[in-house]
Design a protein around this motif. Structure first.
Motif, PDB file in Angstrom:
ATOM      1  N   VAL A 180      -7.007  20.233   5.115  1.00 47.27           N
ATOM      2  CA  VAL A 180      -6.684  20.036   3.699  1.00 47.27           C
ATOM      3  C   VAL A 180      -6.062  18.657   3.528  1.00 47.27           C
ATOM      4  O   VAL A 180      -4.987  18.375   4.080  1.00 47.27           O
ATOM      5  CB  VAL A 180      -5.710  21.121   3.195  1.00 47.27           C
ATOM      6  N   SER A 181      -6.712  17.792   2.782  1.00 43.83           N
ATOM      7  CA  SER A 181      -6.210  16.434   2.572  1.00 43.83           C
ATOM      8  C   SER A 181      -4.931  16.454   1.741  1.00 43.83           C
ATOM      9  O   SER A 181      -4.810  17.208   0.776  1.00 43.83           O
ATOM     10  CB  SER A 181      -7.266  15.585   1.864  1.00 43.83           C
ATOM     11  N   TYR A 182      -4.001  15.606   2.135  1.00 42.71           N
ATOM     12  CA  TYR A 182      -2.689  15.558   1.478  1.00 42.71           C
ATOM     13  C   TYR A 182      -2.386  14.107   1.139  1.00 42.71           C
ATOM     14  O   TYR A 182      -2.489  13.222   1.997  1.00 42.71           O
ATOM     15  CB  TYR A 182      -1.636  16.117   2.439  1.00 42.71           C
ATOM     16  N   PRO A 183      -2.017  13.806  -0.105  1.00 43.68           N
ATOM     17  CA  PRO A 183      -1.845  12.409  -0.533  1.00 43.68           C
ATOM     18  C   PRO A 183      -0.856  11.606   0.306  1.00 43.68           C
ATOM     19  O   PRO A 183      -1.150  10.475   0.711  1.00 43.68           O
ATOM     20  CB  PRO A 183      -1.370  12.545  -1.981  1.00 43.68           C
ATOM     21  N   ASP A 184       0.323  12.153   0.561  1.00 46.37           N
ATOM     22  CA  ASP A 184       1.339  11.405   1.303  1.00 46.37           C
ATOM     23  C   ASP A 184       0.847  11.057   2.709  1.00 46.37           C
ATOM     24  O   ASP A 184       1.008   9.923   3.182  1.00 46.37           O
ATOM     25  CB  ASP A 184       2.630  12.212   1.415  1.00 46.37           C
ATOM     26  N   ALA A 185       0.258  12.047   3.381  1.00 48.07           N
ATOM     27  CA  ALA A 185      -0.252  11.822   4.729  1.00 48.07           C
ATOM     28  C   ALA A 185      -1.399  10.821   4.723  1.00 48.07           C
ATOM     29  O   ALA A 185      -1.462   9.921   5.572  1.00 48.07           O
ATOM     30  CB  ALA A 185      -0.722  13.149   5.339  1.00 48.07           C
ATOM     31  N   THR A 186      -2.293  10.951   3.770  1.00 50.54           N
ATOM     32  CA  THR A 186      -3.423  10.026   3.687  1.00 50.54           C
ATOM     33  C   THR A 186      -2.940   8.602   3.454  1.00 50.54           C
ATOM     34  O   THR A 186      -3.447   7.653   4.060  1.00 50.54           O
ATOM     35  CB  THR A 186      -4.395  10.452   2.569  1.00 50.54           C
ATOM     36  N   ALA A 187      -1.956   8.444   2.577  1.00 46.80           N
ATOM     37  CA  ALA A 187      -1.414   7.108   2.297  1.00 46.80           C
ATOM     38  C   ALA A 187      -0.823   6.483   3.554  1.00 46.80           C
ATOM     39  O   ALA A 187      -1.051   5.301   3.848  1.00 46.80           O
ATOM     40  CB  ALA A 187      -0.358   7.196   1.205  1.00 46.80           C
ATOM     41  N   PHE A 219       7.595  19.323  15.666  1.00 44.58           N
ATOM     42  CA  PHE A 219       7.440  19.153  14.219  1.00 44.58           C
ATOM     43  C   PHE A 219       6.774  17.821  13.869  1.00 44.58           C
ATOM     44  O   PHE A 219       6.812  17.388  12.720  1.00 44.58           O
ATOM     45  CB  PHE A 219       8.800  19.260  13.527  1.00 44.58           C
ATOM     46  N   SER A 220       6.175  17.180  14.864  1.00 38.70           N
ATOM     47  CA  SER A 220       5.464  15.929  14.588  1.00 38.70           C
ATOM     48  C   SER A 220       4.259  16.210  13.709  1.00 38.70           C
ATOM     49  O   SER A 220       3.679  17.297  13.749  1.00 38.70           O
ATOM     50  CB  SER A 220       5.021  15.274  15.901  1.00 38.70           C
ATOM     51  N   ASN A 221       3.884  15.216  12.918  1.00 37.04           N
ATOM     52  CA  ASN A 221       2.753  15.392  12.003  1.00 37.04           C
ATOM     53  C   ASN A 221       2.085  14.042  11.760  1.00 37.04           C
ATOM     54  O   ASN A 221       2.320  13.080  12.492  1.00 37.04           O
ATOM     55  CB  ASN A 221       3.218  16.038  10.698  1.00 37.04           C
ATOM     56  N   ALA A 222       1.263  13.971  10.725  1.00 39.21           N
ATOM     57  CA  ALA A 222       0.523  12.744  10.442  1.00 39.21           C
ATOM     58  C   ALA A 222       1.444  11.578  10.129  1.00 39.21           C
ATOM     59  O   ALA A 222       1.150  10.436  10.495  1.00 39.21           O
ATOM     60  CB  ALA A 222      -0.438  12.977   9.275  1.00 39.21           C
TER      61      ALA A 222
END
Length: 217
Positions: free
Chosen positions: A137-144, A90-93
């Motif tokens: 798909v860009s995601y605000p939380d991940a991008t931050a 379940f690892s991610n950005a």
């Protein structure tokens, strides 16, 4: 741990932070969070390691665990930090970003981990939450989070593009929306505000801060 970060960032309530980190270091609490010998979670390990660092604890001897060594064992040949778990990965950005920030504070993040994160960038400059998706798909939380990790690792190019994307999706009231939501929320706005401040986008960061002040009760 979020509370610990808040106390550290504001330089307040050190007594509360000390009690919180001591609680986290209890072996049965820590193992329940980062996993036991049979289970090991990348994001939780990185988060606990960073919490130890910001509170002046030794992450190599925290709750009886060598967190840097444990995190290093979760680094795959691709550069991705992945869970070792019978339940799946379940690892991610956000996991990757926390690991890069935590290791950057201890002398430098692994080049493969930084390259892996940078390579996940979408065409519009933002970053996705989940890796290896058919459509980026860009995601605000991940991008931050990614922007802060890339800045910590000295990768100004992809960090700048991430900041530009964040600026492009900031709402008129300063807030940020996390899909599939339709209205700005405090969590996404707080994370984006951190990234904008870290990247020197002071006006945009001030707008995010204004939104958060308006939400405060």
């Amino acid at each position: 741990i979020d509370g610990i970060y808040a106390f550290a960032a504001t330089g307040t309530a050190s007594g509360y932070a000390s009690r919180a980190i001591a609680w986290l270091a209890r072996p049965h609490i820590l193992s329940g969070y980062i996993g036991s010998s049979a289970e090991s979670y990348a994001g939780a390990t990185a988060n606990a390691m960073l919490a130890a660092e910001v509170t002046g604890q030794n992450p190599a001897s925290f709750g009886g665990v060598n967190l840097p060594a444990r995190l290093a064992s979760l680094l795959t040949p691709s550069g991705r930090y992945s869970d070792h778990s019978k339940f799946g990965d379940f690892s991610n950005a956000i996991s990757q970003s926390l690991a890069i920030v935590a290791t950057s504070r201890l002398g430098g993040a692994p080049a493969s981990a930084v390259s892996f994160l940078a390579s996940s960038e979408c065409a519009n400059g933002g970053f996705p939450l989940d890796f290896a998706q058919k459509k980026c798909v860009s995601y605000p939380d991940a991008t931050a989070m990614d922007v802060q990790a890339l800045l910590a690792a000295g990768q100004s190019g992809p960090a700048k593009r991430g900041l530009q994307w964040l600026a492009s999706v900031q709402q008129p009231d300063g807030g940020f929306i996390a899909p599939p939501g339709k209205v700005p929320n405090s969590n996404s706005t707080g994370l984006a505000g951190e990234a904008l401040a870290a990247g020197g986008w002071s006006r945009r960061a001030a707008l995010a801060r204004k939104f958060l002040h308006a939400e405060q009760e």
